[in-house]
Design a protein around this motif. Structure first.
Motif, PDB file in Angstrom:
ATOM      1  N   TYR A 123       0.831  -1.203   0.000  1.00 34.01           N
ATOM      2  CA  TYR A 123       0.000   0.000   0.000  1.00 34.01           C
ATOM      3  C   TYR A 123       0.869   1.258   0.000  1.00 34.01           C
ATOM      4  CZ  TYR A 123      -3.098   3.653   1.762  1.00 34.01           C
ATOM      5  OH  TYR A 123      -3.783   4.817   1.930  1.00 34.01           O
ATOM      6  N   LEU A 124       1.875   1.286   0.884  1.00 33.18           N
ATOM      7  CA  LEU A 124       2.740   2.464   0.958  1.00 33.18           C
ATOM      8  C   LEU A 124       3.535   2.644  -0.334  1.00 33.18           C
ATOM      9  CD1 LEU A 124       4.145   2.436   4.608  1.00 33.18           C
ATOM     10  CD2 LEU A 124       2.621   4.104   3.565  1.00 33.18           C
ATOM     11  N   CYS A 125       4.008   1.538  -0.909  1.00 32.64           N
ATOM     12  CA  CYS A 125       4.737   1.644  -2.169  1.00 32.64           C
ATOM     13  C   CYS A 125       3.849   2.267  -3.243  1.00 32.64           C
ATOM     14  CB  CYS A 125       5.217   0.261  -2.603  1.00 32.64           C
ATOM     15  SG  CYS A 125       6.554  -0.405  -1.590  1.00 32.64           S
ATOM     16  N   TYR A 126       2.591   1.875  -3.267  1.00 28.85           N
ATOM     17  CA  TYR A 126       1.644   2.424  -4.234  1.00 28.85           C
ATOM     18  C   TYR A 126       1.442   3.924  -4.009  1.00 28.85           C
ATOM     19  CZ  TYR A 126      -2.884   3.264  -6.492  1.00 28.85           C
ATOM     20  OH  TYR A 126      -3.909   3.777  -7.249  1.00 28.85           O
ATOM     21  N   VAL A 140       8.636   4.133 -10.528  1.00 27.24           N
ATOM     22  CA  VAL A 140       8.811   2.738 -10.952  1.00 27.24           C
ATOM     23  C   VAL A 140       9.555   1.940  -9.895  1.00 27.24           C
ATOM     24  CG1 VAL A 140      10.025   1.245 -12.595  1.00 27.24           C
ATOM     25  CG2 VAL A 140       8.646   3.155 -13.423  1.00 27.24           C
ATOM     26  N   SER A 141      10.529   2.563  -9.240  1.00 32.63           N
ATOM     27  CA  SER A 141      11.285   1.838  -8.216  1.00 32.63           C
ATOM     28  C   SER A 141      10.390   1.447  -7.046  1.00 32.63           C
ATOM     29  CB  SER A 141      12.471   2.681  -7.721  1.00 32.63           C
ATOM     30  OG  SER A 141      12.027   3.807  -6.977  1.00 32.63           O
ATOM     31  N   TYR A 142       9.466   2.328  -6.659  1.00 33.00           N
ATOM     32  CA  TYR A 142       8.536   1.993  -5.581  1.00 33.00           C
ATOM     33  C   TYR A 142       7.525   0.930  -6.036  1.00 33.00           C
ATOM     34  CZ  TYR A 142      10.080   5.469  -2.204  1.00 33.00           C
ATOM     35  OH  TYR A 142      10.812   6.173  -1.277  1.00 33.00           O
ATOM     36  N   ILE A 143       7.113   1.017  -7.292  1.00 25.20           N
ATOM     37  CA  ILE A 143       6.177   0.016  -7.813  1.00 25.20           C
ATOM     38  C   ILE A 143       6.833  -1.361  -7.794  1.00 25.20           C
ATOM     39  CG2 ILE A 143       4.974  -0.755  -9.890  1.00 25.20           C
ATOM     40  CD1 ILE A 143       4.642   2.289 -10.546  1.00 25.20           C
ATOM     41  N   THR A 144       8.079  -1.431  -8.231  1.00 20.65           N
ATOM     42  CA  THR A 144       8.799  -2.701  -8.229  1.00 20.65           C
ATOM     43  C   THR A 144       8.897  -3.262  -6.817  1.00 20.65           C
ATOM     44  OG1 THR A 144      10.104  -1.985 -10.142  1.00 20.65           O
ATOM     45  CG2 THR A 144      10.962  -3.835  -8.857  1.00 20.65           C
ATOM     46  N   GLN A 145       9.192  -2.379  -5.871  1.00 23.44           N
ATOM     47  CA  GLN A 145       9.259  -2.798  -4.467  1.00 23.44           C
ATOM     48  C   GLN A 145       7.898  -3.290  -3.982  1.00 23.44           C
ATOM     49  OE1 GLN A 145      10.793   0.224  -1.843  1.00 23.44           O
ATOM     50  NE2 GLN A 145      10.496  -1.001  -0.003  1.00 23.44           N
ATOM     51  N   GLY A 146       6.840  -2.586  -4.382  1.00 28.20           N
ATOM     52  CA  GLY A 146       5.498  -2.983  -3.963  1.00 28.20           C
ATOM     53  C   GLY A 146       5.079  -4.329  -4.524  1.00 28.20           C
ATOM     54  N   LEU A 147       5.436  -4.606  -5.779  1.00 32.48           N
ATOM     55  CA  LEU A 147       5.074  -5.876  -6.406  1.00 32.48           C
ATOM     56  C   LEU A 147       5.837  -7.057  -5.805  1.00 32.48           C
ATOM     57  CD1 LEU A 147       4.835  -4.731 -10.139  1.00 32.48           C
ATOM     58  CD2 LEU A 147       2.949  -5.470  -8.669  1.00 32.48           C
ATOM     59  N   SER A 148       6.933  -6.773  -5.123  1.00 32.97           N
ATOM     60  CA  SER A 148       7.722  -7.845  -4.507  1.00 32.97           C
ATOM     61  C   SER A 148       7.221  -8.210  -3.111  1.00 32.97           C
ATOM     62  CB  SER A 148       9.200  -7.429  -4.421  1.00 32.97           C
ATOM     63  OG  SER A 148       9.373  -6.381  -3.460  1.00 32.97           O
ATOM     64  N   ASP A 204       4.727  -9.556  -0.101  1.00 34.39           N
ATOM     65  CA  ASP A 204       3.817 -10.700   0.024  1.00 34.39           C
ATOM     66  C   ASP A 204       2.352 -10.264  -0.070  1.00 34.39           C
ATOM     67  OD1 ASP A 204       5.941 -12.452   0.341  1.00 34.39           O
ATOM     68  OD2 ASP A 204       5.963 -12.256   2.530  1.00 34.39           O
ATOM     69  N   ASP A 205       2.085  -9.054   0.389  1.00 34.72           N
ATOM     70  CA  ASP A 205       0.716  -8.526   0.351  1.00 34.72           C
ATOM     71  C   ASP A 205       0.345  -8.194  -1.096  1.00 34.72           C
ATOM     72  OD1 ASP A 205      -1.690  -7.276   0.729  1.00 34.72           O
ATOM     73  OD2 ASP A 205      -0.841  -5.450   1.605  1.00 34.72           O
ATOM     74  N   LYS A 206      -0.674  -8.854  -1.615  1.00 33.07           N
ATOM     75  CA  LYS A 206      -1.082  -8.667  -3.009  1.00 33.07           C
ATOM     76  C   LYS A 206      -2.346  -7.813  -3.155  1.00 33.07           C
ATOM     77  CE  LYS A 206       2.306 -11.244  -4.289  1.00 33.07           C
ATOM     78  NZ  LYS A 206       3.526 -10.604  -4.868  1.00 33.07           N
ATOM     79  N   ALA A 207      -2.756  -7.167  -2.058  1.00 32.24           N
ATOM     80  CA  ALA A 207      -4.009  -6.410  -2.079  1.00 32.24           C
ATOM     81  C   ALA A 207      -3.963  -5.260  -3.089  1.00 32.24           C
ATOM     82  CB  ALA A 207      -4.330  -5.880  -0.687  1.00 32.24           C
ATOM     83  N   TYR A 208      -2.773  -4.694  -3.348  1.00 26.90           N
ATOM     84  CA  TYR A 208      -2.663  -3.546  -4.246  1.00 26.90           C
ATOM     85  C   TYR A 208      -1.906  -3.902  -5.526  1.00 26.90           C
ATOM     86  CZ  TYR A 208      -4.825  -0.250  -1.119  1.00 26.90           C
ATOM     87  OH  TYR A 208      -5.748   0.414  -0.363  1.00 26.90           O
ATOM     88  N   GLU A 209      -1.848  -5.192  -5.842  1.00 29.54           N
ATOM     89  CA  GLU A 209      -1.109  -5.615  -7.031  1.00 29.54           C
ATOM     90  C   GLU A 209      -1.713  -5.027  -8.304  1.00 29.54           C
ATOM     91  OE1 GLU A 209       0.564  -9.686  -9.209  1.00 29.54           O
ATOM     92  OE2 GLU A 209      -0.744  -9.825  -7.443  1.00 29.54           O
ATOM     93  N   LYS A 210      -3.028  -5.028  -8.404  1.00 33.61           N
ATOM     94  CA  LYS A 210      -3.694  -4.515  -9.603  1.00 33.61           C
ATOM     95  C   LYS A 210      -3.357  -3.044  -9.830  1.00 33.61           C
ATOM     96  CE  LYS A 210      -8.330  -4.047 -11.644  1.00 33.61           C
ATOM     97  NZ  LYS A 210      -9.780  -4.276 -11.419  1.00 33.61           N
TER      98      LYS A 210
END
Length: 298
Positions: free
Chosen positions: A195-198, A214-222, A224-230
């Protein structure tokens, strides 16, 4: 009255007194037994056991289950348990807060004030918790301007976990500098998550710093929490499009379209990028609104 008759009278009187004493002692014994039984039922109850079960569920993140245990504990009318009841109510209110049931949390704090002596709690603390909970009620209704000052003051007083609410309020007030400031405070308190990365990515997009986004997005996609993957995936595509890296953006858009086939914004984004990668000789109009509306699912 003859001496013999007098003796019989005295003996009869003594016998009556002994009988009365026996009945009195029996009555006292019955009273003690009854009081003891009442005491047993009102002193030795499962209240503490249910409280402990509630705390165990609370610590495991099962907040609804915790509330059910706390309600059972409060249902026992145990003598001399006001201090324990206040402790249970604190936990119950916290469980409601974690479930975002803010009105229920507020009512629980009010119940403490109404039902128990302030010798078992600090009234000032309860009133302040009610102020914060009231701000959360306003926040849940979209009243960001009316609630952000309470969150800011709470953070200053040490409630760092509330920085996320201050940050979101500032975002809705279009104050992105303060939004980032309070997200930074929150990230230091609880650590980075998807969430914070997003949210950080959104901030840097507003600053047109797409590489950092993009660097924060990459960190967010890595995470375990997938709630904000979309949301992260969509924002990643937009960043690459803004950077002019159309091939990378198109490849990601194709993958996004496969993952979320019912997302019309994803379809529009894919169609737009298709015109950037597979360039047609026919002139076209730019009809796609790629990031005009915030793609946020709070």
């Amino acid at each position: 009255m003859t001496p013999r008759e007098e003796k019989k009278r005295i003996q009869k009187k003594k016998k009556a007194m002994r009988k009365a004493l026996t009945m009195l002692n029996l009555g006292l014994f019955i009273l003690v037994v009854v009081l003891t039984l009442i005491g047993v039922f009102h002193i030795f109850t499962p209240k503490k056991s249910f409280r402990n079960k509630g705390v165990e569920s609370f610590n495991a993140g099962n907040y609804q289950e915790a509330v059910e245990h706390f309600d059972k504990a409060l249902g026992y009318n145990q003598w001399f348990s006001d201090k324990l009841n206040v402790d249970i109510c604190y936990y119950k209110a916290d469980a409601y807060l974690r479930m975002e049931m803010y009105q229920e949390a507020y009512d629980t704090y009010r119940y403490i004030l109404d039902e128990y002596s302030d010798s078992h709690y600090e009234e000032e603390d309860i009133l302040y918790l009610m102020d914060i909970t009231n701000a959360l009620i306003k926040f849940s209704k979209g009243e960001y301007y009316g609630s952000h000052t309470t969150f800011v003051e709470a953070v200053d007083k040490g409630y760092k976990e509330l920085a996320v609410y201050a940050a979101i309020c500032y975002q809705h007030l279009d104050d992105y500098e303060n939004m980032k400031l309070y997200f930074d405070i929150y990230s230091r308190e609880v650590g980075m998550d998807a969430y914070l990365c997003y949210k950080f990515a959104q901030y840097y997009i507003e600053q047109e710093d797409y590489n950092t986004a993009v660097s924060y997005i990459t960190q967010g996609l890595s995470q375990d929490d997938k709630a904000y993957e979309k949301q992260l995936r969509y924002t990643q595509i937009v960043c690459y499009e803004k950077l002019g890296q159309f091939n990378e953006a198109f490849a990601l858009a194709k993958e996004y379209k496969e993952l979320y086939p019912d997302d019309t914004k994803g379809d529009d984004l894919y169609a737009y990028l298709d015109t950037r990668v597979n360039i047609s000789e026919e002139p076209i109009n730019d009809i796609y609104n790629l990031y005009g509306d915030d793609y946020i699912e709070e």
